[in-house]
Motif scaffolding. Sequence first.
Motif, PDB file in Angstrom:
ATOM      1  N   ILE A  61     -10.182  -2.241  -2.951  1.00  0.00           N
ATOM      2  CA  ILE A  61     -10.116  -3.696  -3.073  1.00  0.00           C
ATOM      3  C   ILE A  61     -11.370  -4.274  -2.448  1.00  0.00           C
ATOM      4  O   ILE A  61     -11.681  -3.983  -1.284  1.00  0.00           O
ATOM      5  CB  ILE A  61      -8.861  -4.260  -2.381  1.00  0.00           C
ATOM      6  N   ALA A  62     -12.108  -5.053  -3.223  1.00  0.00           N
ATOM      7  CA  ALA A  62     -13.369  -5.655  -2.749  1.00  0.00           C
ATOM      8  C   ALA A  62     -14.303  -4.588  -2.188  1.00  0.00           C
ATOM      9  O   ALA A  62     -15.013  -4.813  -1.207  1.00  0.00           O
ATOM     10  CB  ALA A  62     -13.095  -6.731  -1.699  1.00  0.00           C
ATOM     11  N   GLY A  63     -14.273  -3.416  -2.818  1.00  0.00           N
ATOM     12  CA  GLY A  63     -15.156  -2.330  -2.421  1.00  0.00           C
ATOM     13  C   GLY A  63     -14.703  -1.537  -1.219  1.00  0.00           C
ATOM     14  O   GLY A  63     -15.442  -0.659  -0.745  1.00  0.00           O
ATOM     15  N   VAL A  64     -13.503  -1.809  -0.706  1.00  0.00           N
ATOM     16  CA  VAL A  64     -13.015  -1.153   0.510  1.00  0.00           C
ATOM     17  C   VAL A  64     -11.809  -0.281   0.162  1.00  0.00           C
ATOM     18  O   VAL A  64     -10.832  -0.762  -0.426  1.00  0.00           O
ATOM     19  CB  VAL A  64     -12.608  -2.190   1.580  1.00  0.00           C
ATOM     20  N   LYS A  65     -11.891   1.000   0.548  1.00  0.00           N
ATOM     21  CA  LYS A  65     -10.752   1.884   0.306  1.00  0.00           C
ATOM     22  C   LYS A  65      -9.548   1.400   1.091  1.00  0.00           C
ATOM     23  O   LYS A  65      -9.653   1.076   2.275  1.00  0.00           O
ATOM     24  CB  LYS A  65     -11.081   3.321   0.700  1.00  0.00           C
ATOM     25  N   SER A  66      -8.413   1.346   0.419  1.00  0.00           N
ATOM     26  CA  SER A  66      -7.185   0.859   1.035  1.00  0.00           C
ATOM     27  C   SER A  66      -6.013   1.656   0.463  1.00  0.00           C
ATOM     28  O   SER A  66      -6.170   2.439  -0.479  1.00  0.00           O
ATOM     29  CB  SER A  66      -6.990  -0.637   0.760  1.00  0.00           C
ATOM     30  N   TYR A  67      -4.838   1.450   1.041  1.00  0.00           N
ATOM     31  CA  TYR A  67      -3.636   2.164   0.603  1.00  0.00           C
ATOM     32  C   TYR A  67      -2.463   1.196   0.547  1.00  0.00           C
ATOM     33  O   TYR A  67      -2.200   0.461   1.503  1.00  0.00           O
ATOM     34  CB  TYR A  67      -3.294   3.301   1.569  1.00  0.00           C
ATOM     35  N   TRP A  68      -1.767   1.223  -0.582  1.00  0.00           N
ATOM     36  CA  TRP A  68      -0.530   0.478  -0.716  1.00  0.00           C
ATOM     37  C   TRP A  68       0.655   1.365  -0.350  1.00  0.00           C
ATOM     38  O   TRP A  68       0.737   2.515  -0.786  1.00  0.00           O
ATOM     39  CB  TRP A  68      -0.319  -0.005  -2.149  1.00  0.00           C
ATOM     40  N   LEU A  69       1.562   0.835   0.426  1.00  0.00           N
ATOM     41  CA  LEU A  69       2.868   1.436   0.633  1.00  0.00           C
ATOM     42  C   LEU A  69       3.894   0.479   0.030  1.00  0.00           C
ATOM     43  O   LEU A  69       3.798  -0.740   0.219  1.00  0.00           O
ATOM     44  CB  LEU A  69       3.170   1.656   2.121  1.00  0.00           C
ATOM     45  N   ASN A  70       4.839   1.012  -0.721  1.00  0.00           N
ATOM     46  CA  ASN A  70       5.829   0.182  -1.419  1.00  0.00           C
ATOM     47  C   ASN A  70       5.176  -0.787  -2.399  1.00  0.00           C
ATOM     48  O   ASN A  70       5.588  -1.945  -2.520  1.00  0.00           O
ATOM     49  CB  ASN A  70       6.678  -0.627  -0.424  1.00  0.00           C
TER      50      ASN A  70
END
Length: 302
Positions: A61-70
């Motif tokens: 998101i917006a070039g930044v690695k992220s993780y969704w839970l649920n």
Amino acid sequence: MKNTFKTVVMLALLQLANTNVKAQAIPDSTMQKIDEFRVFYETLGKVYPPDSTVSINETVIAGVKSYWLNKELLNKKNLIVYLHGGVYTYGNFNTYHAMLSHLAKSFHAPILYIEYSLSPEHPYPTANNEIFNVYQELQRKFKGSEITLMGDSAGGGLAIALVGEVQEAKVPMPASLVLISPWIDLKCINDSYESKKALDPILSKDFLYNHALMYSSNSIKEADPSELKFKKFPPVFLLVGTDEVLNDDSKNFYAFIKPIQKNSKLKEYDGQKHVWLFSHIDSVKSRESLNDIKEFILASNK
């Protein structure tokens, strides 16, 4: 207890000798210690298993690695953005996966974990800018959603700093903040560094201040969340243990922000060390904290 002892040993080995080095000129010997502690810090996230029923989705998101839970619960119109601790220098999703999965299960809400860049390779304001860009993208993509910022330790400071950036940019405020054992004053001058010193086996003034210098490139006042001024602030819940040197960070911020936001809440948890949920998610105090957080978010997001 075994986990706490391991942390004490590793922190003793990590002591950074030179507090006056520039972030861009960290000695190789110091970086080696940092890299070793990063590996160790990741193992702390395995002291209890994750909740296997919670879905995990890696994203950018917006070039930044992220993780969704649920992620499948995003249609509920409320979401939590989580900013992890680690004195701006340690921590990744592997470290926080287990705790976050239990938070996601308990809150029955989608949580976005942002894997922001770490100091000293990426000093202030790199992480702050990344988090702000992700937040703006979430505001665009999920218009009408209630966003709760949640952070522990340094992540709590980053959450406060984000509110400052949001205020300046005149973009919508988050619905609420939940700060667990937040590290807010990078100057490390609060009385609890001495009054709680004998009770806290995890953090010390020297350890924190050395990392504040690296994160801020020796310009602490500019990077310090406690230096920010606010005209308005979202409802905020500060959770802190009685047995941690950062105890006054929460108390002092609460005293500062309560006149600005009447729906501010502070709760001390008796006998608890720094970010106690990270070490013991099923303890009596951790379960109490989870219930307190759920009640606060529900009340704030009405």
